[in-house]
Design a protein around this motif. Sequence first.
Motif, PDB file in Angstrom:
ATOM      1  N   ASP A 137       0.839  -1.023  -0.015  1.00 58.72           N
ATOM      2  CA  ASP A 137      -0.121  -0.018   0.039  1.00 58.72           C
ATOM      3  C   ASP A 137       0.974   1.352   0.089  1.00 58.72           C
ATOM      4  O   ASP A 137       1.518   1.702   1.327  1.00 58.72           O
ATOM      5  CB  ASP A 137      -0.924  -0.155   1.244  1.00 58.72           C
ATOM      6  CG  ASP A 137      -1.693   0.963   1.252  1.00 58.72           C
ATOM      7  OD1 ASP A 137      -1.790   1.977   0.089  1.00 58.72           O
ATOM      8  OD2 ASP A 137      -2.721   1.331   2.283  1.00 58.72           O
ATOM      9  N   GLU A 185       2.696   8.116   2.603  1.00 57.98           N
ATOM     10  CA  GLU A 185       2.376   9.553   2.934  1.00 57.98           C
ATOM     11  C   GLU A 185       2.614   9.995   4.342  1.00 57.98           C
ATOM     12  O   GLU A 185       2.739  11.212   4.665  1.00 57.98           O
ATOM     13  CB  GLU A 185       1.014   9.727   2.455  1.00 57.98           C
ATOM     14  CG  GLU A 185       0.878   9.337   0.970  1.00 57.98           C
ATOM     15  CD  GLU A 185      -0.887   9.561   0.635  1.00 57.98           C
ATOM     16  OE1 GLU A 185      -1.594   9.934   1.560  1.00 57.98           O
ATOM     17  OE2 GLU A 185      -1.193   9.275  -0.666  1.00 57.98           O
ATOM     18  N   THR A 214       0.062   4.442  -0.155  1.00 60.42           N
ATOM     19  CA  THR A 214      -0.588   5.528   0.547  1.00 60.42           C
ATOM     20  C   THR A 214       0.090   5.621   2.028  1.00 60.42           C
ATOM     21  O   THR A 214       0.002   6.541   2.836  1.00 60.42           O
ATOM     22  CB  THR A 214      -1.904   5.400   0.500  1.00 60.42           C
ATOM     23  OG1 THR A 214      -2.529   4.230   1.554  1.00 60.42           O
ATOM     24  CG2 THR A 214      -2.601   5.267  -0.845  1.00 60.42           C
TER      25      THR A 214
END
Length: 332
Positions: A173, A178, A175
């Motif tokens: 993943d 971030e 994300t």
Amino acid sequence: MSNLIVSLSPHIHGNDSIKRNMYGVVIALLPALLVSFYYFGVGAAVVCITSVVSCVFFEWAINRYLLRNRNLSVLDGSAVITGLLLGFNLPSNIPVWIVVIGSLVAIGIGKMTFGGLGCNPFNPALVGRCFLLVSFPAQMTSWPVTGQQWHYMDAVTEATPLSIMKEAAKTGDATVLEKLPDSLSMILGNNGATFGGGSIGEVCALALLAGLAYMLWRNIITWHIPISILLTIFAFSGILHIVDSSYADPMTVLFSGGVMLGAIFMATDYVTSPMTHKGQIIYGVSIAVLTIVIRNWGAYPEGMSFAILVMNAFTPLINMYVRPKRFGENRK
């Protein structure tokens, strides 16, 4: 007329000495030491002072009472460096008694068991660090956040950027990445209260790079090992990031964890690294590859310490097959 006397080599005596080079490394470590005091405060001071004093004491005691050696080596600076590097590889909230155990293992097992300075096959500070990591995993993976200058045992702890990177690579993943701090914050070590600061000495990449510049300027080390490690890690992690965005970008990988500390101050140890420049490049590239492999597919989020110890074991083999050309030898 005076007689011409021809003696055996060497004919030129330089100013280099073990003591001069060792204390040169200590000077190079000072920027990172001061920055660690700024970010971790009393915890960093307690851990580093305990580690240095313990390492010097154990080397003196083993020399004096076990080896019966009156020509003590504690003044050459090597025990001080071992103590500083061991302290740099520990969290700032680790109990003092664990630091003392690590110092005993680093000096007693990692160094003096093999005969002292110049005889140890493995970096003593990393021997102590890895022993503590296996023996006290909870204490060794509890990372205080920066900015708690007056907290020691009761410091607030958080996960490090390496844990986030490990989670992203494991789950696929992208994300998750971030959550990571920006590259400038990681270079300066200013991750705030969101992330754990990591080990004491790895908090500020800029301070470690200043130490590298000083050692290169003083010719204490050459560029071959640190630069080959850093370039290979940058290239390997960059390829992974291009192929799969769930792997962190190369700048983040380069400035996270113990990459800078290991490449600059631990992989370059005189005794445990290859003698030739070609051998040093092979050694550095191998450390970088192992580090990335362990970080992304191993059980630990950090792999620099294990990678250096593995390549320490291969140093005699590298020295055997990568030899300098003998004077007058004609190789085809």
